[in-house]
Design a protein around this motif. Structure first.
Motif, PDB file in Angstrom:
ATOM      1  N   PHE A 109      61.747 -13.544  43.161  1.00 17.05           N
ATOM      2  CA  PHE A 109      62.225 -12.849  44.356  1.00 17.05           C
ATOM      3  C   PHE A 109      61.469 -11.537  44.552  1.00 17.05           C
ATOM      4  CE2 PHE A 109      65.048  -9.896  46.534  1.00 17.05           C
ATOM      5  CZ  PHE A 109      65.275 -10.596  47.710  1.00 17.05           C
ATOM      6  N   ALA A 110      61.306 -10.761  43.470  1.00 21.41           N
ATOM      7  CA  ALA A 110      60.589  -9.486  43.570  1.00 21.41           C
ATOM      8  C   ALA A 110      59.126  -9.719  43.916  1.00 21.41           C
ATOM      9  CB  ALA A 110      60.711  -8.707  42.262  1.00 21.41           C
ATOM     10  N   TYR A 111      58.566 -10.817  43.442  1.00 15.78           N
ATOM     11  CA  TYR A 111      57.173 -11.127  43.774  1.00 15.78           C
ATOM     12  C   TYR A 111      57.043 -11.422  45.265  1.00 15.78           C
ATOM     13  CZ  TYR A 111      52.543 -13.157  43.650  1.00 15.78           C
ATOM     14  OH  TYR A 111      51.218 -13.404  43.900  1.00 15.78           O
ATOM     15  N   ARG A 112      57.988 -12.150  45.825  1.00 12.10           N
ATOM     16  CA  ARG A 112      57.934 -12.506  47.246  1.00 12.10           C
ATOM     17  C   ARG A 112      58.212 -11.315  48.145  1.00 12.10           C
ATOM     18  NH1 ARG A 112      61.779 -16.321  49.069  1.00 12.10           N
ATOM     19  NH2 ARG A 112      60.552 -16.293  50.964  1.00 12.10           N
ATOM     20  N   GLU A 113      59.114 -10.436  47.726  1.00 12.77           N
ATOM     21  CA  GLU A 113      59.579  -9.372  48.613  1.00 12.77           C
ATOM     22  C   GLU A 113      59.014  -7.993  48.287  1.00 12.77           C
ATOM     23  OE1 GLU A 113      61.377  -9.955  51.285  1.00 12.77           O
ATOM     24  OE2 GLU A 113      61.600 -12.082  50.815  1.00 12.77           O
ATOM     25  N   GLY A 114      58.473  -7.785  47.100  1.00 12.35           N
ATOM     26  CA  GLY A 114      58.087  -6.454  46.666  1.00 12.35           C
ATOM     27  C   GLY A 114      56.705  -6.033  47.124  1.00 12.35           C
ATOM     28  N   GLY A 115      56.406  -4.784  46.833  1.00  7.42           N
ATOM     29  CA  GLY A 115      55.079  -4.254  47.075  1.00  7.42           C
ATOM     30  C   GLY A 115      54.147  -4.679  45.944  1.00  7.42           C
ATOM     31  N   ILE A 116      52.954  -4.124  45.935  1.00  5.14           N
ATOM     32  CA  ILE A 116      51.951  -4.537  44.941  1.00  5.14           C
ATOM     33  C   ILE A 116      52.397  -4.208  43.519  1.00  5.14           C
ATOM     34  CG2 ILE A 116      50.590  -2.415  45.231  1.00  5.14           C
ATOM     35  CD1 ILE A 116      49.155  -5.907  44.541  1.00  5.14           C
ATOM     36  N   ALA A 117      52.992  -3.044  43.316  1.00  4.76           N
ATOM     37  CA  ALA A 117      53.447  -2.675  41.966  1.00  4.76           C
ATOM     38  C   ALA A 117      54.556  -3.604  41.493  1.00  4.76           C
ATOM     39  CB  ALA A 117      53.922  -1.231  41.943  1.00  4.76           C
ATOM     40  N   GLU A 118      55.487  -3.916  42.383  1.00  9.52           N
ATOM     41  CA  GLU A 118      56.585  -4.808  42.012  1.00  9.52           C
ATOM     42  C   GLU A 118      56.077  -6.230  41.771  1.00  9.52           C
ATOM     43  OE1 GLU A 118      56.740  -2.690  44.590  1.00  9.52           O
ATOM     44  OE2 GLU A 118      58.236  -1.278  43.831  1.00  9.52           O
ATOM     45  N   ARG A 119      55.074  -6.634  42.525  1.00  8.39           N
ATOM     46  CA  ARG A 119      54.510  -7.976  42.316  1.00  8.39           C
ATOM     47  C   ARG A 119      53.852  -8.095  40.947  1.00  8.39           C
ATOM     48  NH1 ARG A 119      52.519 -10.761  47.693  1.00  8.39           N
ATOM     49  NH2 ARG A 119      54.145  -9.975  49.052  1.00  8.39           N
ATOM     50  N   ILE A 120      53.048  -7.110  40.612  1.00  3.52           N
ATOM     51  CA  ILE A 120      52.388  -7.145  39.297  1.00  3.52           C
ATOM     52  C   ILE A 120      53.429  -7.021  38.191  1.00  3.52           C
ATOM     53  CG2 ILE A 120      50.722  -5.999  37.792  1.00  3.52           C
ATOM     54  CD1 ILE A 120      49.207  -5.176  40.351  1.00  3.52           C
ATOM     55  N   ASN A 160      62.666  -3.371  49.055  1.00  4.23           N
ATOM     56  CA  ASN A 160      61.457  -3.575  49.853  1.00  4.23           C
ATOM     57  C   ASN A 160      61.722  -4.475  51.051  1.00  4.23           C
ATOM     58  OD1 ASN A 160      59.365  -2.020  48.685  1.00  4.23           O
ATOM     59  ND2 ASN A 160      59.411  -3.362  46.916  1.00  4.23           N
ATOM     60  N   ARG A 161      62.558  -5.477  50.874  1.00 10.51           N
ATOM     61  CA  ARG A 161      62.914  -6.352  52.000  1.00 10.51           C
ATOM     62  C   ARG A 161      63.644  -5.550  53.078  1.00 10.51           C
ATOM     63  NH1 ARG A 161      66.894 -11.456  51.468  1.00 10.51           N
ATOM     64  NH2 ARG A 161      65.042 -12.740  51.354  1.00 10.51           N
ATOM     65  N   ARG A 162      64.582  -4.721  52.641  1.00  5.54           N
ATOM     66  CA  ARG A 162      65.328  -3.901  53.598  1.00  5.54           C
ATOM     67  C   ARG A 162      64.413  -2.926  54.323  1.00  5.54           C
ATOM     68  NH1 ARG A 162      69.617   0.636  52.334  1.00  5.54           N
ATOM     69  NH2 ARG A 162      70.578   0.773  54.356  1.00  5.54           N
ATOM     70  N   ARG A 163      63.479  -2.324  53.594  1.00  6.95           N
ATOM     71  CA  ARG A 163      62.537  -1.381  54.199  1.00  6.95           C
ATOM     72  C   ARG A 163      61.660  -2.074  55.238  1.00  6.95           C
ATOM     73  NH1 ARG A 163      57.428  -0.429  53.073  1.00  6.95           N
ATOM     74  NH2 ARG A 163      57.556  -1.547  51.111  1.00  6.95           N
ATOM     75  N   ARG A 164      61.172  -3.267  54.912  1.00  5.05           N
ATOM     76  CA  ARG A 164      60.333  -4.013  55.856  1.00  5.05           C
ATOM     77  C   ARG A 164      61.112  -4.399  57.107  1.00  5.05           C
ATOM     78  NH1 ARG A 164      58.022  -6.657  51.583  1.00  5.05           N
ATOM     79  NH2 ARG A 164      59.271  -8.510  51.898  1.00  5.05           N
ATOM     80  N   ARG A 165      62.353  -4.817  56.937  1.00  2.86           N
ATOM     81  CA  ARG A 165      63.172  -5.172  58.100  1.00  2.86           C
ATOM     82  C   ARG A 165      63.466  -3.957  58.972  1.00  2.86           C
ATOM     83  NH1 ARG A 165      67.496  -9.668  55.935  1.00  2.86           N
ATOM     84  NH2 ARG A 165      65.962 -11.311  55.642  1.00  2.86           N
ATOM     85  N   ARG A 166      63.703  -2.815  58.349  1.00  2.00           N
ATOM     86  CA  ARG A 166      63.944  -1.589  59.101  1.00  2.00           C
ATOM     87  C   ARG A 166      62.711  -1.188  59.894  1.00  2.00           C
ATOM     88  NH1 ARG A 166      66.528   1.775  54.955  1.00  2.00           N
ATOM     89  NH2 ARG A 166      64.365   2.109  54.417  1.00  2.00           N
ATOM     90  N   LEU A 167      61.521  -1.297  59.273  1.00  2.00           N
ATOM     91  CA  LEU A 167      60.280  -0.980  59.975  1.00  2.00           C
ATOM     92  C   LEU A 167      60.025  -1.948  61.120  1.00  2.00           C
ATOM     93  CD1 LEU A 167      57.919  -0.049  57.000  1.00  2.00           C
ATOM     94  CD2 LEU A 167      58.851   1.477  58.752  1.00  2.00           C
ATOM     95  N   ALA A 168      60.317  -3.221  60.893  1.00  2.00           N
ATOM     96  CA  ALA A 168      60.138  -4.206  61.951  1.00  2.00           C
ATOM     97  C   ALA A 168      61.084  -3.930  63.108  1.00  2.00           C
ATOM     98  CB  ALA A 168      60.359  -5.613  61.408  1.00  2.00           C
TER      99      ALA A 168
END
Length: 152
Positions: free
Chosen positions: A20-31, A130-138
């Motif tokens: 889930f964090a890989y799909r929704e996170g930023g680069i640091a969270e993905r790694i 990160n998902r919430r932040r992206r939705r807010r920006l959208a």
């Protein structure tokens, strides 16, 4: 019940949080989530191969915490920094018990389990944030199909 059912199901939940964090996170969270998944897979292999000693766990947790530290510093991610602190605390706990040759007791088990639960929960929370932040920006940009566009 088979003795590996609970640890392996716990590891599946950890891998789910990492995915889930890989799909929704930023680069640091993905790694960081890939690093967590690798650590979980290695831990599962050690469990299945019956390589179960405090020294083995100490080395695995030390490698995990050391691998997270550059991520927290390079990307300045609070989430990865929090996971690094929890992994470091887990490493320190195991080191204290190993060096002092203390038997595993209830305190060790409770602190170890709490830290082991905290790590995937922090990774999961980072993905949710990160998902919430992206939705807010959208929504702020008024993209079609976003929550803000539906209110207009």
């Amino acid at each position: 019940m088979h003795p590996y059912v609970i640890p392996l199901s716990e590891n599946l939940l950890i891998l789910g949080c990492a995915l889930f964090a890989y799909r929704e996170g930023g680069i640091a969270e993905r790694i960081g989530s890939v690093w967590l998944a690798c650590n979980t897979i290695v831990g599962s292999l050690l469990l299945v191969l019956r390589v179960d000693s405090l020294t083995t766990h100490l080395v695995a947790d030390g490698v995990f915490a050391t691998g997270l530290l550059p991520l927290a510093v390079i990307f300045a991610s609070y989430w990865v920094g929090l996971v690094t602190l929890a992994a470091s605390a887990l490493f320190a706990l195991e080191a204290v018990y190993l060096i002092n040759d203390w038997p595993i007791d209830r305190l060790f088990a409770n602190v170890n389990n709490g830290l082991a639960i905290a790590i995937p929960l922090v990774i999961l929370c980072s993905g949710l944030a990160n998902r919430r932040r992206r939705r807010r920006l959208a929504a702020a940009n008024g993209r079609p199909g976003s929550a803000g566009a539906a209110l207009i």
